[in-house]
Design a protein around this motif. Sequence first.
Motif, PDB file in Angstrom:
ATOM      1  N   MET A   1       0.766  -1.156  -0.347  1.00 47.83           N
ATOM      2  CA  MET A   1       0.044  -0.042  -0.023  1.00 47.83           C
ATOM      3  C   MET A   1       0.896   1.192   0.058  1.00 47.83           C
ATOM      4  O   MET A   1       1.704   1.369   0.677  1.00 47.83           O
ATOM      5  CB  MET A   1      -0.859   0.046   1.030  1.00 47.83           C
ATOM      6  CG  MET A   1      -2.330   0.127   1.119  1.00 47.83           C
ATOM      7  SD  MET A   1      -3.187   0.288   2.779  1.00 47.83           S
ATOM      8  CE  MET A   1      -4.589  -0.585   1.819  1.00 47.83           C
ATOM      9  N   ASP A   2       0.481   2.178  -0.951  1.00 47.22           N
ATOM     10  CA  ASP A   2       1.286   3.519  -0.766  1.00 47.22           C
ATOM     11  C   ASP A   2       0.591   4.513  -0.439  1.00 47.22           C
ATOM     12  O   ASP A   2      -0.530   5.088  -0.433  1.00 47.22           O
ATOM     13  CB  ASP A   2       1.445   3.816  -2.387  1.00 47.22           C
ATOM     14  CG  ASP A   2       2.266   4.907  -2.367  1.00 47.22           C
ATOM     15  OD1 ASP A   2       2.880   5.441  -1.652  1.00 47.22           O
ATOM     16  OD2 ASP A   2       2.446   5.549  -3.603  1.00 47.22           O
ATOM     17  N   SER A   4       1.770   7.469   0.329  1.00 49.17           N
ATOM     18  CA  SER A   4       2.596   8.927  -0.134  1.00 49.17           C
ATOM     19  C   SER A   4       1.509   9.948  -0.580  1.00 49.17           C
ATOM     20  O   SER A   4       0.510   9.457  -1.270  1.00 49.17           O
ATOM     21  CB  SER A   4       3.413   8.825  -1.094  1.00 49.17           C
ATOM     22  OG  SER A   4       3.237   8.189  -2.155  1.00 49.17           O
TER      23      SER A   4
END
Length: 70
Positions: A1-2, A4
């Motif tokens: 999972m990102d 950012s």
Amino acid sequence: MDFSLAPELQSLRERVREFVDDRVIPAEKTLIDEDRQGRDDTLRSLQAQARADGLWVPHLPPEYGGQGLG
């Protein structure tokens, strides 16, 4: 999972951080003193600066002066 931030949100975050560091924090004593006197000159000035810098209410729709961010 990102987790950012999107580039435009990262940019906004950096601009807000800079505004707080450079303008709000140095004005804290004045803000407190003016509040005790029932004045809001510095607060109103900071609000106007935030508006001019495009940092005012970014979560609101553009018709209310925001950037339409959720």
